[in-house]
Design a protein around this motif. Structure first.
Motif, short mmCIF file in Angstrom:
data_model
loop_
_atom_site.label_atom_id
_atom_site.label_comp_id
_atom_site.label_asym_id
_atom_site.label_seq_id
_atom_site.Cartn_x
_atom_site.Cartn_y
_atom_site.Cartn_z
N PHE A 23 36.74 43.98 58.52
CA PHE A 23 36.12 43.03 57.60
C PHE A 23 35.31 43.78 56.55
N ALA A 24 35.54 43.42 55.28
CA ALA A 24 34.68 43.87 54.19
C ALA A 24 33.63 42.80 54.00
N SER B 281 41.96 47.62 52.12
CA SER B 281 43.23 47.57 52.84
C SER B 281 44.15 48.70 52.38
N TYR B 282 44.17 48.94 51.07
CA TYR B 282 45.01 50.00 50.51
C TYR B 282 44.54 51.37 51.01
N ALA B 283 43.22 51.58 51.02
CA ALA B 283 42.68 52.88 51.43
C ALA B 283 42.96 53.18 52.90
N LEU B 284 42.88 52.16 53.75
CA LEU B 284 42.99 52.36 55.19
C LEU B 284 44.39 52.04 55.72
N THR B 285 45.27 51.56 54.83
CA THR B 285 46.62 51.12 55.23
C THR B 285 46.55 50.17 56.42
N ALA B 286 45.59 49.25 56.38
CA ALA B 286 45.41 48.24 57.42
C ALA B 286 44.78 47.01 56.77
N GLU B 287 45.05 45.83 57.31
CA GLU B 287 44.53 44.60 56.71
C GLU B 287 43.02 44.52 56.88
N VAL B 288 42.33 44.31 55.77
CA VAL B 288 40.87 44.14 55.77
C VAL B 288 40.57 42.74 55.25
N HIS B 289 39.81 41.97 56.02
CA HIS B 289 39.50 40.58 55.67
C HIS B 289 38.17 40.50 54.93
N PRO B 290 38.09 39.73 53.85
CA PRO B 290 36.81 39.56 53.16
C PRO B 290 35.91 38.58 53.91
N LEU B 291 34.62 38.89 53.95
CA LEU B 291 33.65 38.04 54.64
C LEU B 291 32.37 37.98 53.81
#
Length: 266
Positions: free
Chosen positions: A158-159, A199-209
């Protein structure tokens, strides 16, 4: 081997007893939490156990140090200047206020309210560590954007954007967010963009919060697309999320995310 010394130390929050030669070099260490004596050389086994005998409180496992995982190797080789893990909540604001404490002389400095929000949210997120979560604070992105907090754990990534709203009404009409009598701003659009970059930097889905600190009331006209909205008092509930990432995946992503160089290409 003679005259071994036992020296207590606390590393990464774990209490250890180091067994040292007279010249100060280590031959072994005892990790109280795991009950393990890690030998750097098998020939020193008997002398090490004799030196540690007064400190051992129960059965122990004796052997060479365990082989580090890829995540541990990445952490061990990371230069301190590139390690984001020591960042405090609101690190960028703390530095800015230290450099220019009198930014606004005639009215309250809005940076201090923003800092209060980031410190409040950051403290709540740090409290999830025992549940297998990690939090990185104040991650700078190229172009001036910043991730207030990046939360990584069993329930995903989560960001988190911290927004000061103490005793104020908040209205959310995607993508606009209105705090009190201030002008609405497209905060959710920016938060989604930051999460996409993560998400692009970590190559994994990051959800906004979006984390609201102390609002008097929150009105959400339509549930925002992809963005989770919580009050700071609700953040501990994230610790119950799971089933998305395995512990090894969490550690690997944390090792990647804490490296400042990871964020230079987004």
């Amino acid at each position: 081997m003679s005259a071994l010394r036992v020296v207590p130390a606390n590393r990464h929050g774990r209490e250890r007893l180091y067994v040292c030669r007279p010249d100060g070099s280590n031959v072994a260490w005892y990790d109280r939490e795991t009950g393990r004596v890690n030998l750097l050389g098998e020939d020193s086994r008997d002398a090490v156990l004799q030196a540690l005998k007064p400190f051992l409180t129960g059965p122990v496992t004796v052997g060479p140090p365990p082989v580090p995982t890829p995540a541990e190797l990445a952490r061990l080789t990371l230069h301190p200047d590139d390690d984001l893990a020591p960042n405090r909540p609101g690190e960028a604001l703390l530095v800015a206020l230290d450099r220019d404490p009198a930014h606004h002389r005639l009215r309250p400095d809005p940076r201090r309210r923003a800092l209060t929000a980031e410190e409040t949210v950051g403290t709540a997120l740090d409290g999830l560590e025992d549940a297998g979560w990690h939090t990185l604070h104040s991650i700078a992105l190229p172009g001036g954007d910043r991730i207030h907090h990046l939360l990584l754990g069993p329930g995903g990534l989560f960001a988190v954007h911290a927004l000061y709203a103490r005793k104020t009404r908040v209205r959310v009409a995607d993508p606009m967010v209105t705090v009190g009598r201030r002008e609405p701003e497209p905060l959710l659009r920016r938060l989604r963009a930051v999460a996409d970059r993560a998400s692009y930097a970590l190559t994994a889905e990051v959800h906004p919060l979006l984390a609201l600190t102390g609002p008097a009331d929150v009105t959400i006209t339509v549930q925002p697309r992809t963005v989770r909205i919580l009050q700071d008092t609700e953040l501990p509930g994230l610790g119950r999320l799971g089933g998305v990432l395995k512990p090894a995946d969490v550690e690997a992503l944390h090792a990647m995310a804490r490296d400042r160089r990871t964020w230079g290409r987004v």
